[in-house]
Design an enzyme around this catalytic site. Structure first.
Site, short mmCIF file in Angstrom:
data_model
loop_
_atom_site.label_atom_id
_atom_site.label_comp_id
_atom_site.label_asym_id
_atom_site.label_seq_id
_atom_site.Cartn_x
_atom_site.Cartn_y
_atom_site.Cartn_z
N GLU A 156 -28.56 30.70 4.00
CA GLU A 156 -29.05 31.90 4.69
C GLU A 156 -27.94 32.95 4.63
O GLU A 156 -26.83 32.72 5.11
CB GLU A 156 -29.38 31.55 6.15
CG GLU A 156 -29.76 32.75 7.00
CD GLU A 156 -29.89 32.39 8.49
OE1 GLU A 156 -30.28 31.25 8.83
OE2 GLU A 156 -29.58 33.27 9.31
N ARG A 172 -25.68 41.35 7.67
CA ARG A 172 -24.73 41.97 8.60
C ARG A 172 -23.65 42.74 7.87
O ARG A 172 -22.72 43.24 8.50
CB ARG A 172 -24.06 40.89 9.46
CG ARG A 172 -25.02 40.21 10.39
CD ARG A 172 -24.33 39.17 11.24
NE ARG A 172 -25.31 38.21 11.69
CZ ARG A 172 -25.02 37.05 12.25
NH1 ARG A 172 -23.76 36.70 12.43
NH2 ARG A 172 -25.98 36.23 12.61
N THR A 198 -30.63 37.35 10.08
CA THR A 198 -30.40 38.56 10.90
C THR A 198 -31.42 39.65 10.56
O THR A 198 -31.10 40.84 10.48
CB THR A 198 -28.95 39.10 10.74
OG1 THR A 198 -28.03 38.02 10.63
CG2 THR A 198 -28.56 39.92 11.97
N LYS A 234 -36.65 29.22 14.13
CA LYS A 234 -35.21 29.10 14.32
C LYS A 234 -34.99 28.98 15.83
O LYS A 234 -35.53 29.80 16.59
CB LYS A 234 -34.52 30.35 13.77
CG LYS A 234 -33.08 30.55 14.25
CD LYS A 234 -32.41 31.65 13.45
CE LYS A 234 -31.12 32.13 14.11
NZ LYS A 234 -30.03 32.37 13.16
C1 3PG Z 1 -25.89 33.17 13.33
O1 3PG Z 1 -26.95 33.73 13.14
O2 3PG Z 1 -24.82 33.74 13.57
C2 3PG Z 1 -25.94 31.70 13.21
O3 3PG Z 1 -26.67 31.19 14.23
C3 3PG Z 1 -24.62 31.05 13.02
O4 3PG Z 1 -24.03 30.68 14.19
P1 3PG Z 1 -22.64 29.91 14.16
O5 3PG Z 1 -21.61 30.89 13.64
O6 3PG Z 1 -22.39 29.51 15.59
O7 3PG Z 1 -22.78 28.74 13.22
#
Ligand code: 3PG
Length: 213
Positions: free
Chosen positions: A44, A48, A72, A132
């Site tokens: 994924e 960002r 995101t 999710k």
């Molecule tokens: C996110 O979208 O940032 C994910 O959930 C990842 O989270 P993490 O950095 O705690 O693995």
């Protein structure tokens, strides 16, 4: 539906999905190679950074067997841009009415973010069978998902947010968890350093965890 079946099949072999934040498009191809070499089948890429969409294109091109999703996703613009970039699946941290509207016109693989039983029930009614669970650890962790499996056994989840190699097994042992996601598999520093060997090793370890090792 067919595509969701293919997604489920791909992650069954390696139910750990790296959540990647890519700052430099030059990192996309070697990162995809490092993760695929470690045995992972889906990644994924979070939207960002300005590099994210081009990174999705490059990774899909470089590793044909790797499912490259976009994370995101928070707006209609994100949905359109992610699909245009060739994303194999879309992941959202939560949903707004506007975002749900934008998602409803696409029939690809979409994992909307939920953190409560009511949200999960609403998304299921809208046709989303896999969601999710975010932010997993902060929102109740594996215990929360275990509790949902009683009254809502027909829903599946991919928890992310605070997942580590240490707690991943707790989630993966649940009947309603099809995979876990996390950023630990390729950290900002490792990507910046181009430490592809370390990332491949972590991916291999993750595959073992996924197989119950
Ligand atoms: C996110 O979208 O940032 C994910 O959930 C990842 O989270 P993490 O950095 O705690 O693995």
């Amino acid at each position: 539906m067919k595509r969701m079946t293919a997604f489920r099949a791909a992650i069954e072999a390696a139910p750990i999905v790296p959540v990647l934040t890519i700052h430099d498009v030059a990192h996309a191809a070697p990162l995809a190679e490092a993760l695929a070499k470690g045995g992972l089948t889906a990644v994924e890429v979070t939207l960002r950074t300005p590099a994210a969409l081009e990174a999705i294109r490059i990774m899909s091109e470089a590793q044909k067997d790797l499912l490259v999703g976009a994370g995101t996703i928070i707006s209609e613009g994100d949905v359109d841009a992610a699909l245009k970039a060739g994303s194999d699946f879309l992941v959202t941290p939560g949903t707004s009415p506007l975002l749900l509207d934008a998602l409803s016109s696409h029939d690809g693989v979409i994992l909307p973010g939920v953190a409560t039983a009511s949200e999960a029930m609403a998304r299921f009614d809208e046709g989303y069978g896999v969601m999710k669970f975010f932010p997993a650890e902060a929102a109740g962790g594996a215990k929360f998902l275990k509790s949902l499996a009683g009254p809502l056994p027909h829903m599946d989840f991919m928890p992310t947010g605070g997942i580590t190699p240490e707690n991943a097994r707790d989630y993966l042992s649940l009947p309603n968890v099809i995979a876990v996601g996390g950023s630990w598999l390729a950290t900002k520093d490792e990507i910046a350093r181009g430490d592809w060997a370390a990332i491949t090793e972590k991916a291999k370890d993750a595959v073992k965890i996924g197989r119950g090792g």
